[in-house]
Design a protein around this motif. Structure first.
Motif, PDB file in Angstrom:
ATOM      1  N   CYS A  57       0.863  -1.183   0.000  1.00 53.91           N
ATOM      2  CA  CYS A  57       0.000   0.000   0.000  1.00 53.91           C
ATOM      3  C   CYS A  57       0.907   1.242   0.000  1.00 53.91           C
ATOM      4  O   CYS A  57       1.875   1.305   0.750  1.00 53.91           O
ATOM      5  CB  CYS A  57      -0.872  -0.013   1.258  1.00 53.91           C
ATOM      6  SG  CYS A  57      -1.685   1.549   1.611  1.00 53.91           S
ATOM      7  N   GLU A  59       0.377   4.101   1.122  1.00 50.52           N
ATOM      8  CA  GLU A  59       0.267   4.878   2.363  1.00 50.52           C
ATOM      9  C   GLU A  59       0.969   4.194   3.539  1.00 50.52           C
ATOM     10  O   GLU A  59       1.775   4.802   4.210  1.00 50.52           O
ATOM     11  CB  GLU A  59      -1.208   5.060   2.723  1.00 50.52           C
ATOM     12  CG  GLU A  59      -1.851   6.279   2.086  1.00 50.52           C
ATOM     13  CD  GLU A  59      -1.210   7.581   2.551  1.00 50.52           C
ATOM     14  OE1 GLU A  59      -1.035   7.740   3.764  1.00 50.52           O
ATOM     15  OE2 GLU A  59      -0.874   8.416   1.700  1.00 50.52           O
ATOM     16  N   CYS A  60       0.608   2.913   3.774  1.00 50.02           N
ATOM     17  CA  CYS A  60       1.060   2.281   5.021  1.00 50.02           C
ATOM     18  C   CYS A  60       2.058   1.144   4.814  1.00 50.02           C
ATOM     19  O   CYS A  60       2.691   0.709   5.766  1.00 50.02           O
ATOM     20  CB  CYS A  60      -0.137   1.786   5.815  1.00 50.02           C
ATOM     21  SG  CYS A  60      -0.958   0.361   5.074  1.00 50.02           S
ATOM     22  N   CYS A  69      -4.548   0.409   0.488  1.00 48.05           N
ATOM     23  CA  CYS A  69      -5.223  -0.732   1.128  1.00 48.05           C
ATOM     24  C   CYS A  69      -6.602  -0.348   1.671  1.00 48.05           C
ATOM     25  O   CYS A  69      -6.946   0.831   1.732  1.00 48.05           O
ATOM     26  CB  CYS A  69      -4.353  -1.306   2.241  1.00 48.05           C
ATOM     27  SG  CYS A  69      -4.335  -0.309   3.737  1.00 48.05           S
ATOM     28  N   CYS A  72      -6.447   2.139   4.807  1.00 44.36           N
ATOM     29  CA  CYS A  72      -6.099   3.524   4.481  1.00 44.36           C
ATOM     30  C   CYS A  72      -7.185   4.218   3.664  1.00 44.36           C
ATOM     31  O   CYS A  72      -7.350   5.432   3.751  1.00 44.36           O
ATOM     32  CB  CYS A  72      -4.780   3.579   3.720  1.00 44.36           C
ATOM     33  SG  CYS A  72      -3.374   3.111   4.723  1.00 44.36           S
TER      34      CYS A  72
HETATM   35 ZN   LIG Z   1      -2.587   1.168   3.679  1.00 46.68          ZN
END
Ligand SMILES: [Zn+2]
Length: 198
Positions: A57, A59-60, A69, A72
């Motif tokens: 993902c 972001e994370c 994901c 997020c």
């Molecule tokens: Zn994520």
């Protein structure tokens, strides 16, 4: 009689899996040979597919099949609370609890002098950026309770000490030297409830 070359090749490939020794790998190779064709093709397809479809993902760092994901991209999740884990699979036990409404950040490992893993090898800068960008209020550090996991937790706490974020560490219940992946839900819940500031 010696093994055929292709059996040796498959044995060698299986023995790269964690916890699989040469004997088990060889047994698996022969099992594949004895399976029906369709099942073998399905397995080989699934192996290829998992490598092509699953990525991190943006972001994370969790595993997902889209850019971002499920956690997020969920507007109901609290972006100001982050559980920091070492590996993508460490997220699942927390999600299974069903009580956590924040988001996650995957470091991609732990600091380790022995294995040559330094700060630049982990997603620590991304974490700091995220703390600033999303005005994060709390970071719950959930690296495994091993020496390297502790070192990583302390390092993160140290670099964030002058920032307006509450850094806590899951503490109670987890056995030393243990792994999150194999922890039962109750033990994990206790650890989460008993987290403390570091
Ligand atoms: Zn994520």
């Amino acid at each position: 009689m010696k093994n055929l070359k292709s059996i040796d090749r498959l044995t060698e490939a299986f023995s790269k899996l964690p916890g699989v020794g040469h004997k088990s790998a060889e047994k698996m190779a022969y099992s594949i040979l004895e399976m029906n064709d369709n099942n073998v093709y399905e397995l080989s397809d699934a192996l290829k597919d998992v490598k092509e479809s699953v990525h991190h993902c943006k972001e994370c760092g969790a595993y997902c099949e889209n850019d971002i994901c499920e956690v997020c991209s969920n507007p109901d999740r609290d972006k100001t609370r982050i559980i920091v884990v070492s590996y993508p699979r460490d997220i699942f036990p927390f999600e299974k609890l069903g009580t956590y409404n924040g988001v996650y950040h995957v470091l991609g490992g732990v600091l380790s002098a022995v294995n040559g893993v330094g700060v630049e090898d982990l997603r620590i800068n991304e974490l700091i950026e995220k703390v600033n960008r999303d005005s994060v209020k709390e970071l719950i550090i959930a690296t495994n309770p091993t020496t390297e996991g502790e070192t990583t937790a302390l390092y993160i706490a140290k670099i964030l000490e002058n920032m307006p974020v509450n850094v806590t560490r899951i503490a109670y219940g987890l056995p030393m030297g243990g792994h999150l992946e194999y922890t039962d839900s109750l033990t994990l819940l206790k650890s989460l409830e008993g987290r403390k500031k570091i």
